[in-house]
Motif scaffolding. Structure first.
Motif, mmCIF file in Angstrom:
data_model
loop_
_atom_site.group_PDB
_atom_site.id
_atom_site.type_symbol
_atom_site.label_atom_id
_atom_site.label_comp_id
_atom_site.label_asym_id
_atom_site.label_seq_id
_atom_site.Cartn_x
_atom_site.Cartn_y
_atom_site.Cartn_z
ATOM 1 N N LEU A 80 5.106 25.454 -12.555
ATOM 2 C CA LEU A 80 5.685 25.938 -11.307
ATOM 3 C C LEU A 80 4.636 26.275 -10.259
ATOM 4 O O LEU A 80 4.849 26.032 -9.058
ATOM 5 N N TYR A 81 3.477 26.796 -10.680
ATOM 6 C CA TYR A 81 2.512 27.314 -9.714
ATOM 7 C C TYR A 81 1.246 26.465 -9.583
ATOM 8 O O TYR A 81 0.464 26.705 -8.655
ATOM 9 N N ALA A 82 1.051 25.492 -10.474
ATOM 10 C CA ALA A 82 -0.145 24.656 -10.379
ATOM 11 C C ALA A 82 0.198 23.176 -10.192
ATOM 12 O O ALA A 82 -0.414 22.493 -9.373
ATOM 13 N N ILE A 83 1.191 22.676 -10.946
ATOM 14 C CA ILE A 83 1.518 21.251 -10.881
ATOM 15 C C ILE A 83 2.473 20.948 -9.740
ATOM 16 O O ILE A 83 2.233 20.057 -8.918
ATOM 17 N N GLN A 133 1.315 20.759 -5.975
ATOM 18 C CA GLN A 133 0.512 19.578 -5.665
ATOM 19 C C GLN A 133 1.352 18.295 -5.638
ATOM 20 O O GLN A 133 1.048 17.362 -4.892
ATOM 21 N N ALA A 134 2.395 18.258 -6.457
ATOM 22 C CA ALA A 134 3.166 17.026 -6.614
ATOM 23 C C ALA A 134 4.413 16.971 -5.739
ATOM 24 O O ALA A 134 5.027 15.903 -5.634
ATOM 25 N N ALA A 135 4.796 18.072 -5.101
ATOM 26 C CA ALA A 135 6.096 18.149 -4.418
ATOM 27 C C ALA A 135 6.243 17.084 -3.336
ATOM 28 O O ALA A 135 7.298 16.443 -3.218
ATOM 29 N N ALA A 136 5.195 16.875 -2.527
ATOM 30 C CA ALA A 136 5.302 15.907 -1.425
ATOM 31 C C ALA A 136 5.516 14.492 -1.960
ATOM 32 O O ALA A 136 6.384 13.756 -1.477
ATOM 33 N N SER A 137 4.739 14.088 -2.956
ATOM 34 C CA SER A 137 4.890 12.744 -3.518
ATOM 35 C C SER A 137 6.241 12.581 -4.211
ATOM 36 O O SER A 137 6.883 11.525 -4.105
ATOM 37 N N ILE A 138 6.678 13.625 -4.911
ATOM 38 C CA ILE A 138 7.964 13.562 -5.594
ATOM 39 C C ILE A 138 9.093 13.382 -4.579
ATOM 40 O O ILE A 138 10.004 12.558 -4.757
#
Length: 583
Positions: A209-212, A215-220
């Motif tokens: 929730l706080y590290a992965i 960073q990945a939200a925009a690409s997802i």
């Protein structure tokens, strides 16, 4: 010394390009494979020029005009287009809800390797989590390998005709695609943030929730939007086997020989897909722009530029609009209007699944599949080859770098020359757009009208659609070639053909070959379903056995398709990674 250098260079050239036994053997093997594929696909070039074929094609083209623009049929086309959009929306939401947890489970750095496992003792719990992660990744591979139209056919049998079957089919297929992409994105994030949180004693959920996720939200988000775009294209053809939407209306009008209605429906389909492409590109650009604006100064400026009322309305209106849109899509596709109130549906699904097991492995039945299997491979290979030839021819005038003259070239100032070049460029681009906008299943029906049922119709259908896709990719790749070698050749007075062969081709060859191999891989999947509408191959065998209720044989055919697809994936990966085809 210069003479010695030239001699050494010539020797090295001769050594590199001298024919070797493995080169001869490879050429012979490719030639034999092409002959086998030619025979398996039942290629009949003479059939295209027969008087009956030309008459049928002319009758079809003449029947397309004028399109049926009567108010009654426009209402039918609008309702079908709306249902197609609803299928895509509902399927996208379901695929995210299914694919996200599977993607998290399939992420190796969370469960199988990496810093998060450092310091953990070996035990049953760790082994179980690792096994669950591997199982999730294998499940995603299987669901992704089976074409979405096959899933739609199975769900039509299980839950009945209508858009509900289409939603379930796309949800299963695209959840696998999204799950694999999500897992890869989660795997590729910066590992330093994971290490920092893990060092403080954070759990896996907290690390995610706080590290992965940050960073990945925009690409997802960007890829999920793109997935909706792909889902809409797929939803437009599911109706060919009874799953609702605009594909159902096209199939119905084709069978009734109402070609004016077909023209209207194809125009509607192209317009819906084009509008979705534009909206999807706009949303993806917004997502990437928002991700780039991550500094506090930029965020502060963005906040200051909008009033509190505007920000509040945006925060409220966008989620509300999304909720209303998805609620409408679920209602329109049968989830919220009583489709699941039928108590017989669960029993019918259980009975259908139980009839598929165990698969039929009777030797006589397996031997009978040799011809359809060869037809499927032959259709994909020869269709891709036709697409390469036609696409390459159309890509040359569709590439601005080749068709338009430089300002200092002779003839550039003549208006007739400029007008002819623009006309050629526009015609090539329009032809490529038309070829790729019409789905393969529609091309199959058109080719069946011209040359009849069989694998040759499926081959031509794949060839026409592939020509549009590869032609566009080829033209854009040619235009994106680095300019320095091209400018150097122009300065030396080289002609366009010389510029193409010596300035552009050496730079773009790896990309073009990679696109071509990837497209063949996709065409093999398509070739497995063309038989559902009379295009030959394994799809015809699946359709016949579903009609006869031989579901154990259907499961065997699905397993063969899965093995065929993963073998092709492995082969194409080897070709791209080892660059065997690049010389």
């Amino acid at each position: 010394m210069n003479q010695v250098a030239r001699v050494n260079e010539r020797l090295s050239w001769d050594e590199g390009y001298r024919l070797k036994p493995r080169h001869i053997g490879g050429a012979v093997a490719i030639g034999v494979a092409l002959v086998i594929c030619w025979r398996a696909a039942e290629i009949r070039p003479g059939a295209i020029l027969e008087p009956g074929t030309l008459t049928a094609v002319w009758t079809f083209i003449r029947g397309l005009f004028p399109p049926d623009l009567s108010p009654a049929f426009l209402r039918v086309a609008t309702a079908a287009a709306a249902q197609t959009v609803a299928i895509a929306l509902a399927a996208t939401l379901l695929s995210v809800l299914i694919g996200l947890p599977l993607g998290v489970l399939a992420t190796p750095t969370l469960w199988r390797r990496g810093v998060l496992l450092a310091g953990e003792r070996q035990g049953p719990g760790r082994f179980l989590l690792s096994a669950l992660s591997r199982t999730s990744r294998a499940l995603l591979g299987f669901l992704r390998a089976v074409p979405d139209l096959i899933w739609a056919l199975l769900f039509v049998v299980a839950v009945g005709l209508g858009p509900l079957a289409g939603v379930l089919a796309l949800a299963v297929s695209y959840s696998a695609m999204l799950g694999r992409v999500y897992a890869d994105v989660f795997e590729d994030v910066d590992q330093r943030a994971l290490e920092a949180l893990h060092a403080t004693g954070a759990t896996r959920l907290q690390v995610f929730l706080y590290a992965i996720w940050p960073q990945a939200a925009a690409s997802i988000t960007a890829y999920t939007i793109y997935s909706f775009e792909c889902s809409l294209r797929a939803a437009s053809v599911l109706g060919f086997i009874g799953a609702g939407g605009i594909g159902y209306e096209i199939n119905l009008s084709m069978r009734m020989f109402e070609y004016g209605q077909v023209s209207t429906l194809i125009i509607t389909l192209v317009a819906v897909v084009a509008a979705t492409d534009v909206a999807s590109r706009f949303l993806r650009r917004r997502v990437h722009a928002k991700a780039r604006a991550n500094s506090k100064a930029q965020q502060g400026a963005a906040r200051d530029s909008k009033s509190p009322t505007t920000r509040s309305l945006r925060k409220t209106a966008l989620p509300l609009a999304a909720f209303v849109l998805f609620a409408w899509s679920f209602y329109a596709t049968g989830f919220l209007n009583g489709a699941f109130s039928d108590s017989a549906i669960p029993a019918r699904i259980v009975r259908f699944v139980s009839q598929m097991f165990p698969p039929d492995v009777d030797p006589a039945f397996l031997r009978s599949l040799g011809r359809p299997l060869l037809q499927t491979i032959g259709i994909s290979v020869m269709g891709t080859l036709i697409g390469i030839i036609v696409g390459a021819i159309l890509s040359l005038p569709a590439a601005g770098i080749l068709i338009f003259s430089e300002k200092d070239e002779a003839g550039q100032r003549r208006w007739f020359d400029r007008g002819f070049r623009w006309l050629t460029y526009g015609a090539a681009r329009l032809a490529l757009s038309l070829l790729r906008s019409i789905p393969e299943l529609v091309w199959v029906l058109i080719c069946i009208i011209a040359i009849g049922l069989g694998p040759f119709a499926g081959t031509l259908a794949i060839g026409f659609h592939t020509a549009g896709v590869l032609g566009k990719l080829y033209a854009e790749t040619l235009e994106e070639a680095p300019a320095q070698p091209i400018e150097a050749l122009r300065a030396m007075g080289a002609r366009r053909l010389q510029i193409l062969l010596w300035g552009i081709w050496p730079q773009v060859r790896p990309t073009l070959v990679s696109y071509t191999v990837l497209r063949w891989e996709m065409n093999l999947r398509v070739a497995t379903i063309l038989g559902l509408v009379g295009g030959g191959g394994l799809g015809q065998a699946i359709y016949n056995n579903v009609q006869l209720a031989f579901y154990a044989r259907v499961s065997t055919l699905i397993a063969i398709i899965y093995i065929l697809v993963i073998t092709t994936d492995w082969l194409s990966d080897r070709l791209r990674s080892r660059r065997v085809v690049f010389g």
